[in-house]
Design an enzyme around this catalytic site. Structure first.
Site, PDB file in Angstrom:
ATOM      1  N   THR A 145       7.632  -4.539  12.522  1.00 29.32           N
ATOM      2  CA  THR A 145       7.860  -5.364  11.340  1.00 29.32           C
ATOM      3  C   THR A 145       9.336  -5.706  11.136  1.00 29.32           C
ATOM      4  OG1 THR A 145       7.949  -3.386   9.948  1.00 29.32           O
ATOM      5  CG2 THR A 145       5.817  -4.487  10.165  1.00 29.32           C
TER       6      THR A 145
ATOM      7  N   HIS B  20      -1.139   1.344  -4.541  1.00 28.50           N
ATOM      8  CA  HIS B  20      -1.554   2.747  -4.535  1.00 28.50           C
ATOM      9  C   HIS B  20      -0.681   3.640  -5.405  1.00 28.50           C
ATOM     10  CE1 HIS B  20      -3.695   1.998  -0.427  1.00 28.50           C
ATOM     11  NE2 HIS B  20      -4.393   1.578  -1.456  1.00 28.50           N
TER      12      HIS B  20
ATOM     13  N   GLN C 244       0.825  -1.201   0.000  1.00 26.20           N
ATOM     14  CA  GLN C 244       0.000   0.000   0.000  1.00 26.20           C
ATOM     15  C   GLN C 244       0.864   1.258   0.000  1.00 26.20           C
ATOM     16  OE1 GLN C 244      -2.121  -1.925   3.515  1.00 26.20           O
ATOM     17  NE2 GLN C 244      -3.780  -0.695   2.662  1.00 26.20           N
TER      18      GLN C 244
ATOM     19  N   CYS D 284       0.647  20.069 -17.993  1.00 24.62           N
ATOM     20  CA  CYS D 284       1.267  19.118 -18.907  1.00 24.62           C
ATOM     21  C   CYS D 284       1.826  19.834 -20.128  1.00 24.62           C
ATOM     22  CB  CYS D 284       0.237  18.075 -19.326  1.00 24.62           C
ATOM     23  SG  CYS D 284       0.876  16.840 -20.490  1.00 24.62           S
TER      24      CYS D 284
ATOM     25  N   GLN E  57       1.894  -3.049  14.925  1.00 31.19           N
ATOM     26  CA  GLN E  57       1.893  -2.446  16.248  1.00 31.19           C
ATOM     27  C   GLN E  57       0.534  -1.809  16.480  1.00 31.19           C
ATOM     28  OE1 GLN E  57       5.603  -0.058  15.953  1.00 31.19           O
ATOM     29  NE2 GLN E  57       6.376  -1.391  17.562  1.00 31.19           N
ATOM     30  N   GLY E  58      -0.272  -2.453  17.298  1.00 30.27           N
ATOM     31  CA  GLY E  58      -1.627  -1.979  17.553  1.00 30.27           C
ATOM     32  C   GLY E  58      -2.655  -2.798  16.795  1.00 30.27           C
TER      33      GLY E  58
ATOM     34  N   SER F 220       0.351  -2.832   8.516  1.00 30.73           N
ATOM     35  CA  SER F 220      -0.849  -2.154   8.013  1.00 30.73           C
ATOM     36  C   SER F 220      -1.969  -2.261   9.030  1.00 30.73           C
ATOM     37  CB  SER F 220      -1.311  -2.771   6.688  1.00 30.73           C
ATOM     38  OG  SER F 220      -2.525  -2.175   6.258  1.00 30.73           O
ATOM     39  N   SER F 221      -2.656  -1.134   9.260  1.00 36.46           N
ATOM     40  CA  SER F 221      -3.816  -1.153  10.150  1.00 36.46           C
ATOM     41  C   SER F 221      -5.058  -1.651   9.429  1.00 36.46           C
ATOM     42  CB  SER F 221      -4.083   0.251  10.703  1.00 36.46           C
ATOM     43  OG  SER F 221      -4.373   1.151   9.643  1.00 36.46           O
TER      44      SER F 221
ATOM     45  N   CYS G  57      -0.679  12.877 -16.547  1.00 32.92           N
ATOM     46  CA  CYS G  57      -1.570  13.944 -16.988  1.00 32.92           C
ATOM     47  C   CYS G  57      -2.985  13.400 -17.050  1.00 32.92           C
ATOM     48  CB  CYS G  57      -1.143  14.471 -18.361  1.00 32.92           C
ATOM     49  SG  CYS G  57      -2.326  15.666 -19.058  1.00 32.92           S
TER      50      CYS G  57
END
Length: 292
Positions: A281, A126, A108, A188, A264-265, A238-239, A134
């Site tokens: 990680t 992503h 991601q 552009c 973490q969490g 990743s959450s 453009c």
């Protein structure tokens, strides 16, 4: 459901449990911003992260002031992204792929650190920070070319806001600065797609999937195929707050594949996990590289 009301983590385990579950299986890996924090790129949603409100696609295309503000911040921040280096967690995944344990990485992140670490099969879910597209003619350019154009339009801007090292950098190559009202954005300069003698003049956008924008269908299909070809799914850093990443956890769970989440969490995918490990990680992935 928000993170604060997420279900408990009944599948919480130890590193030994994770090793026992994953040993002998071919893994697809899904990574998020948490894997890059040890490379100096802050996480949007980590336990110690300050609150941030990322710009949406609708804001970018619909409001010139938002667009100008984004490009000004990005003009500073992308330099930081360019000089970051992979950490031991990235390198561990590349090693596991080279040995055939990992069949590929769905990330991601837009920082390209997996590729720099040596991972060969990487799906940049992503997008990538180093390219600009453009929205009118579809021309894709290296971010460095756009940087030269922006520098010519805004001489001395970076120097006026201070050293890059002194500016907070966000995971999308953004940077937090205050004064952007006078920043000039580039259009552009490809040939006019309608056949005119001038330049295209279309709106330039980083080749990154913004909030409110869909991940290209072909990219999603390749990611699902990667999960289908694996025998387990490992999530690292990743959450799973957004569905663009969480869908692969849902898919793996529905098809009976073990899912291990290292973060973490709590995450939005914990209720679907076979095991969760509340840990960083970098130490976890380096340990897995030694033991799988």
């Amino acid at each position: 459901m928000t993170l604060s009301t997420a279900l408990p983590r009944p599948a919480a385990g130890s590193l030994e449990d994770v090793v026992d579950l994953l040993r002998g299986r071919r893994l697809a890996v899904l990574t998020g911003a948490g894997i890059s924090t040890d490379s100096g790129i802050p996480d949007y949603r980590g336990p110690d992260s300050p609150p941030r409100t990322p710009m949406t696609f609708q804001q970018f295309v619909g409001d010139e002031a938002f667009r100008r503000h984004y490009w000004a911040r990005n003009h500073v921040g992308w330099r930081h992204m360019h000089r970051t280096e992979p950490n031991a967690g990235h390198r561990a995944l590349a090693e596991l792929e080279a040995r055939g344990v990992v069949n590929g990485v769905i990330t991601q992140n837009v920082d390209l650190l997996h590729e720099e670490a040596g991972s060969r099969t990487v799906i940049d879910l992503h997008g990538r920070y180093d390219r600009v597209v453009c929205l009118r003619c579809g021309t894709v350019r290296p971010r460095a070319e756009v940087a030269e154009r922006l520098e010519a339009l805004n001489p001395g801007f970076v120097e006026s806001v201070g050293a890059v090292a002194d500016i907070e950098i966000a995971p999308d190559a953004d940077a937090v600065i205050e004064s952007t009202a006078d920043f000039r954005i580039a259009s552009c300069w490809a040939p006019d797609p309608d056949g005119g003698a001038g330049e295209c003049g279309g709106m330039l956008k980083p080749d990154i999937v913004y909030f409110g924008e869909n991940v290209p269908k072909e990219r999603v299909e390749r990611a699902f195929a990667l999960v289908d070809d694996a025998q387990a799914l490992l999530v690292a850093g990743s959450s799973l707050t957004v569905m663009s990443g969480r869908r692969f956890v849902v898919h793996a769970s529905r098809t009976g594949k073990p899912v291990v989440i290292v973060n973490q969490g709590p995450t939005r995918g914990d209720a679907l996990a076979t095991l969760t490990l509340d840990a960083g990680t970098t130490p976890t992935l380096t340990a897995l590289a030694r033991r799988l």
